[in-house]
Design an enzyme around this catalytic site. Structure first.
Site, PDB file in Angstrom:
ATOM      1  CG  HIS A 251      38.968  42.573  28.456  1.00  0.00           C
ATOM      2  ND1 HIS A 251      37.712  42.474  29.001  1.00  0.00           N
ATOM      3  CD2 HIS A 251      39.790  41.870  29.275  1.00  0.00           C
ATOM      4  CE1 HIS A 251      37.755  41.731  30.100  1.00  0.00           C
ATOM      5  NE2 HIS A 251      39.007  41.354  30.293  1.00  0.00           N
ATOM      6  CG  ASP A 379      56.841  36.344  41.448  1.00  0.00           C
ATOM      7  OD1 ASP A 379      56.486  35.628  42.400  1.00  0.00           O
ATOM      8  OD2 ASP A 379      57.477  37.407  41.571  1.00  0.00           O
ATOM      9  CB  SER A 394      41.128  41.336  32.874  1.00  0.00           C
ATOM     10  OG  SER A 394      41.109  40.075  32.274  1.00  0.00           O
TER      11      SER A 394
END
Length: 431
Positions: A251, A379, A394
């Site tokens: 992003h 996980d 991110s």
């Protein structure tokens, strides 16, 4: 009395009828929207590779082409266009790197969208998953707020009100190019209370705006705005290709006050180490904290573009020990992604690790480029360390069936184990 009862009964019937019609129209609208989103506006296929799609939509598609194989031709002829039944599985294949157009008609009658079929190279890239320090400088200065102050006479004034807006980039003052916040403030102070001509970029459009500063109670000339000229933080490097070009974040870098995508003048990538983890909980996103030394020896790359799909530029792999033994992987396009098990590659400790996730939804034609993949962290080790997806992750590569398919972009605030990812093909558009 009977007449009133009869009219009341008729009104109830009309309300019931219109309610049924409105409900039916709503259902039909929802079905049409679902069909519309099941066929992507952009389809990418790898050159020379069969790509099969199962849209499950009662529509036909007409593809205009010169030399593309689509499905079975029978006699081997190559028509100017092909008509396809999109309610059945269709297979696209082309050897040529070019773009074709497909007109889609519902039930073969009603045009609903035009699809771009882009033939791309079957690329190999290196998944990274390492933390990076980011420093970017804007073009000119970014206006993050407009307000008022007390002038020398004690009266409230707002010189820039109705003239400048949060999100504006001030590029020039009286034709002098602005290179930073300090220079900008000095020019305003030197100008005093004389009228200024500002060159401003607003939503990609350049404009000239006139504004007259006022002196505050300390005798300093002010415009009544708050500005910013840089941004810094940490994120995750997604991939590096064979030429050293990188993509990261998944992003863009947006201003925290205006939410506007920051216009990049120049930017650098720095080596960083994760020193602490704030664990995420439902309603409170967690965060990775990194230590960045903004010295020349720690620079590992330069940022070329800041886009809605991530940041892009070039880097020096030799300066990143964690990538020296990394291997190239093929990319996976969105039609190749399946629901179920996958992995993300990220660094939340001393070394990068693969962690298990589940892909719960694939949005082939979502209107938000950063939210095409819906994921859930499964996980146990990662959940124990971070509570799920945290800020700083991110850009973490998403890998499935030995292919790089995307990158983590967002966390759901109300459920830190869930979040979104971007398709890798959307990131590769900019690399």
């Amino acid at each position: 009395m009977k007449e009133r009862t009869r009219l009341h009964g008729q009104w109830k019937k009309w309300i019931l009828y219109w309610g049924i019609i409105a409900s039916a129209m709503t259902v039909i609208g929802m079905i049409l929207y679902t069909w519309w989103t099941q066929i992507p506006t952009t389809i990418r296929i790898k050159a020379g590779v069969d790509q099969t799609f199962d849209f499950h939509v009662p529509a036909s598609g007409e593809v205009y082409l010169e030399a593309v194989e689509v499905g079975e031709f029978g006699d081997g002829s190559k028509p100017e266009s092909l008509k396809l039944d999109l309610s059945q599985k269709v297979t696209f294949k082309s050897e040529m790197l070019k773009t074709y157009q497909m007109n889609v008609k519902l039930f073969g009658i009603m045009p609903i969208k035009q699809v771009s079929i882009q033939v791309i190279e079957d690329r190999m890239v290196m998944p990274a998953g390492v933390p990076i320090g980011i420093y970017v400088e804007t073009q000119g200065v970014l206006v993050v707020g407009v307000g008022e102050f007390r002038a020398g006479d004690g009266m409230a004034c707002a010189p820039s009100k109705y003239i400048l807006r949060p999100g504006d980039y001030i590029l020039k003052v009286n034709e002098e190019i602005i290179e930073g916040k300090k220079q900008f403030m000095e020019l305003i102070e030197e100008n005093g209370e004389k009228e200024l001509m500002l060159t401003v970029e607003r939503e990609k459009e350049l404009m000239k705006l006139q504004v007259t500063p006022r002196e505050n109670q300390n005798g300093e000339a002010k415009l009544g705005i708050w500005v910013r000229d840089n941004a810094q933080g940490i994120g995750t490097l997604t991939f590096v290709d064979e030429r050293g070009n990188f993509g990261a974040l998944g992003h863009g870098i947006n201003d925290v006050d205006t939410s506007a995508l920051m216009e990049l003048d120049e930017g650098l990538l720095y080596h960083t180490n994760i020193i602490s983890i704030k664990k995420g909980t439902n309603g409170s996103p967690g965060e990775l904290t990194g230590m960045i030394s903004y010295s020349e020896k720690n620079v590992i790359g330069t940022i070329r573009d800041n886009t809605s799909a991530g940041i892009f530029g070039s880097c020096d792999i030799s300066k990143m020990d964690s990538l020296k033994d990394a291997r190239m992987l093929p990319i996976g396009l969105k039609q190749e992604i399946r629901l179920g098990d996958a992995q993300i590659l990220c660094t939340v400790g001393d070394e990068k690790e693969y962690y298990g996730i589940e892909i719960t939804e694939v949005r082939l034609d979502h209107d938000n480029v950063n939210r095409g993949i819906v994921i859930k962290i499964t996980d146990p080790e990662l959940l124990s360390l971070t509570g799920g997806i945290v800020q700083g992750m991110s850009g973490s590569p998403i890998i499935q069936d030995g292919k790089l398919i995307g990158a983590v972009t967002h966390v759901l605030v109300q459920d830190s184990t869930r979040g979104y990812g971007i398709f890798i093909e959307n990131m590769l558009d900019h690399s």
